[in-house]
Enzyme design. Structure first.
Site, short mmCIF file in Angstrom:
data_model
loop_
_atom_site.label_atom_id
_atom_site.label_comp_id
_atom_site.label_asym_id
_atom_site.label_seq_id
_atom_site.Cartn_x
_atom_site.Cartn_y
_atom_site.Cartn_z
N LYS A 79 0.84 -1.19 0.00
CA LYS A 79 0.00 0.00 0.00
C LYS A 79 0.88 1.25 0.00
CE LYS A 79 -2.05 2.51 3.19
NZ LYS A 79 -2.08 3.82 2.53
N GLY B 291 -5.61 3.07 -0.51
CA GLY B 291 -6.61 3.45 0.48
C GLY B 291 -5.99 4.09 1.71
N GLY C 54 -4.73 4.72 5.63
CA GLY C 54 -3.93 3.93 6.56
C GLY C 54 -4.79 3.21 7.57
N GLY D 42 -4.48 0.07 5.28
CA GLY D 42 -3.19 -0.25 5.92
C GLY D 42 -3.40 -1.15 7.12
N GLU E 240 10.72 1.89 9.71
CA GLU E 240 11.57 3.05 9.41
C GLU E 240 10.75 4.28 9.72
OE1 GLU E 240 14.65 2.74 8.52
OE2 GLU E 240 14.65 0.60 8.08
N CYS F 219 13.13 12.22 5.46
CA CYS F 219 13.39 11.82 6.85
C CYS F 219 14.84 12.06 7.24
CB CYS F 219 13.02 10.35 7.02
SG CYS F 219 13.85 9.31 5.82
N GLU G 66 9.58 16.54 15.26
CA GLU G 66 9.76 16.46 13.80
C GLU G 66 8.76 17.40 13.11
OE1 GLU G 66 8.51 12.92 11.60
OE2 GLU G 66 10.45 12.93 10.58
P1 NAD Z 1 2.23 8.01 8.14
O1 NAD Z 1 2.73 7.22 9.29
O2 NAD Z 1 1.06 8.89 8.35
O3 NAD Z 1 1.82 7.05 6.93
C1 NAD Z 1 2.73 6.15 6.33
C2 NAD Z 1 1.94 5.03 5.67
O4 NAD Z 1 1.29 4.28 6.68
C3 NAD Z 1 0.85 5.51 4.72
O5 NAD Z 1 0.76 4.62 3.63
C4 NAD Z 1 -0.40 5.41 5.59
O6 NAD Z 1 -1.58 5.26 4.85
C5 NAD Z 1 -0.09 4.17 6.40
N1 NAD Z 1 -0.81 4.06 7.67
C6 NAD Z 1 -1.30 5.04 8.45
N2 NAD Z 1 -1.94 4.52 9.52
C7 NAD Z 1 -1.83 3.18 9.42
C8 NAD Z 1 -2.29 2.08 10.22
N3 NAD Z 1 -3.00 2.27 11.34
N4 NAD Z 1 -1.99 0.83 9.82
C9 NAD Z 1 -1.27 0.61 8.70
N5 NAD Z 1 -0.84 1.61 7.90
C10 NAD Z 1 -1.11 2.88 8.25
O7 NAD Z 1 3.48 8.81 7.60
P2 NAD Z 1 3.51 9.89 6.41
O8 NAD Z 1 2.91 11.16 6.94
O9 NAD Z 1 2.99 9.29 5.18
O10 NAD Z 1 5.09 10.07 6.21
C11 NAD Z 1 5.86 10.97 6.94
C12 NAD Z 1 6.63 10.28 8.02
O11 NAD Z 1 7.42 9.24 7.47
C13 NAD Z 1 7.62 11.19 8.73
O12 NAD Z 1 7.54 10.97 10.10
C14 NAD Z 1 8.97 10.74 8.19
O13 NAD Z 1 10.06 10.98 9.04
C15 NAD Z 1 8.74 9.29 8.00
N6 NAD Z 1 9.70 8.72 7.06
C16 NAD Z 1 10.68 7.90 7.53
C17 NAD Z 1 11.63 7.37 6.66
C18 NAD Z 1 12.72 6.44 7.14
O14 NAD Z 1 13.34 5.80 6.31
N7 NAD Z 1 12.96 6.34 8.43
C19 NAD Z 1 11.57 7.68 5.30
C20 NAD Z 1 10.55 8.54 4.86
C21 NAD Z 1 9.62 9.05 5.75
#
Ligand code: NAD
Length: 479
Positions: A173, A204, A206, A210, A248, A282, A383
């Site tokens: 996803k 869809g 999260g 997700g 991550e 990130c 962050e």
């Molecule tokens: P997010 O956690 O809101 O969403 C990430 C993904 O998880 C999306 O596909 C979302 O739909 C899904 N998701 C959300 N709730 C879920 C649930 N309950 N169960 C399963 N899946 C779910 O993050 P974001 O806003 O999309 O991305 C930004 C964040 O990602 C920042 O905190 C950034 O630091 C982090 N990030 C980390 C890395 C790394 O390699 N460490 C790389 C890029 C981004």
């Protein structure tokens, strides 16, 4: 343009026929809809993956490698189309997507297509006991891959490529905010001859789609990149089922500058490490610590360069800073600029929304530099994930090391110095999964990638990723 789920090699509408609007951040307009997939859609994707699994896991390494490399070549051949789609979905400059995001997504497939042919396991002779042990590295079965919006195709494929290279079948996803290039990837996989069901992409939210992947009792491993709070939630849901997890998560990375560094190189790279992709990486160095003796000079030079960055429409060739990914995210980032003011920090430049002619409803923000008085204020601890950095001076190595480590995150750190002993001392003690010295975001796909503390659990990259996507089995034969 409406997109569909990619299940068993076919493009499918969501079973509930429910849809979510997809926004173009550069003009704030809805330009398509994406499936609001339910548990049933995830189940359908799982079934497709499960039925493809036995034969895919038995495919020769040469054949898997050939298909992955073919996907890589097709991505390269479609560079412009993918880069434009990525930019429209995410708001990043097209030039950046062309130079970084799409080529790196192609590299992911090429790299893991090659790496799987070199992924050897060990054997141990139990001397004096007439026995030999060997290790099998077996694919897990059906695995889940969930990725964020900031580097959409790049991070999506960073998971999918090793998962399928290792012989697994995938239910994946992408972020609901940036689904477009994942959708286009389905077409490419069919063209490359990836067997039906090996990769299934469900679009869809999260909290529904997700969550259904994470809750699925037979999806035995989850590779997730996203926010720390989401990662903590996923860990809780997955724990009772003993799923393998790679998380991550967020970062608040220090960029530590000593007076003995190569100044011009440091200055140019620091502008990039602060604001590339609108600061939505990130790995961006969002906390800049500068040795006191050069602090005032750095402040003037840095602010001058930042003021020269052009905020503009992502398709303009001279745009340095495109649009932020969503209205919601823009509001979040702006709220931190208000918090900084309330905390008594000084906004050295930026801080305001930008109106781009012809695209008045886009989500544009000036690159912002905040001078903080102490390292423990909120803008220096939490962050922000936008075009906002903090700067402050430090006096000694011990002093800056303490501040650098005094956050809950530990993803990456950047160090600027030409002093070898200091480099060794600091890189040993910095609490981070990745330390760059006199460079930033130089990537070699063989190296382990990941964070410590609340930046995550596990490592991606190289053989680490292939180890994550396989189970080690010891076989002991007595003769
Ligand atoms: P997010 O956690 O809101 O969403 C990430 C993904 O998880 C999306 O596909 C979302 O739909 C899904 N998701 C959300 N709730 C879920 C649930 N309950 N169960 C399963 N899946 C779910 O993050 P974001 O806003 O999309 O991305 C930004 C964040 O990602 C920042 O905190 C950034 O630091 C982090 N990030 C980390 C890395 C790394 O390699 N460490 C790389 C890029 C981004």
């Amino acid at each position: 343009m409406n997109i569909k789920n990619y299940i068993n090699g076919q493009f499918e509408n969501p079973s509930s026929n429910s849809w979510i609007d997809n926004y173009n951040p550069s003009n704030g307009e809805v330009y398509g809809q994406i499936p609001n997939s339910s548990k049933e859609d995830v189940e359908q994707a799982y079934k497709a993956a499960k039925s493809a699994f036995p034969s895919w896991s038995q495919t020769t390494l040469e054949e898997r490698s050939r298909i992955l490399i073919k996907i890589s070549e097709l991505l390269e051949a479609n560079l412009d189309r993918f880069a434009e789609a990525e930019s429209k979905d995410n708001g990043k400059p097209v030039s950046l997507a062309k130079m970084v995001d799409i080529p790196r997504a192609a590299s992911n497939f090429r790299f893991f297509g090659n790496a799987i042919t070199q992924f050897a396991s060990e054997s141990h002779e139990s001397v004096g006991q007439n026995a030999v042990n060997y290790t099998l590295r077996q694919p897990i079965g059906v695995v889940g891959c969930i990725s964020p919006w900031n580097l959409p195709l790049y991070l999506f494929t960073w998971k999918i490529a090793p998962a399928i290279a290792a012989g697994n079948c995938v239910v994946a996803k992408p972020s609901e905010v940036t689904p477009m290039t994942a959708y286009l990837l389905g077409e490419i996989c069919n063209e490359a001859g990836l067997p039906k069901g090996v990769l299934n992409i469900v679009h869809g939210l999260g909290t529904t789609t997700g969550q259904a992947i994470v809750e699925h009792p037979n999806i035995k491993a989850i590779s997730f990149t996203g926010g720390t709070a989401t990662g903590a939630h996923i860990a809780k849901v997955a724990a009772p089922m003993f799923k393998k997890l790679s998380l991550e998560l967020g970062g608040k990375n220090p960029n530590i500058i000593f007076a003995d560094c190569d100044y011009d190189d440091m200055l140019n790279t620091t502008v990039r490490s602060s604001f590339a992709n609108q600061g939505q990486i990130c790995l961006c160095g969002s906390r800049i610590f500068v040795e006191k003796t050069i602090y005032e000079k750095f402040k003037v030079d840095f602010v001058e360069k930042v003021k020269n960055l052009k905020v503009g429409h992502p398709s303009e060739k001279d745009t340095n800073i495109g649009a932020l990914v969503s209205k919601l995210h823009l509001e979040k980032v702006k709220s931190y600029i208000e918090i900084a003011k309330e905390e008594g920090a000084t906004i050295l430049c930026g801080g305001e929304e930008v109106t781009v002619d012809g695209f008045e409803n886009g989500y544009y923000l000036q690159p912002t530099v905040i001078e903080v008085k102490t390292d423990d204020c909120r803008v220096n601890q939490e962050e922000i994930f936008g075009p906002v950095v903090t700067i402050m001076p430090f006096k000694t190595e011990d002093n800056v090391l303490e501040m650098a480590n005094k956050v809950k995150y530990g993803l990456s750190a950047t160090l600027w110095t030409n002093n070898l002993k200091r480099t060794m001392r600091m890189s040993n003690q910095l609490q981070a999964g990745i330390v760059w010295v006199n460079t930033w975001m130089m990537r070699d796909l063989r190296t382990p990638f990941g964070g410590v503390k609340e930046s995550g659990v596990g490592r991606e990259g190289g053989f680490e990723a292939l180890r994550f996507f396989t189970e080690a089995k010891n076989v002991c034969i007595k003769y």
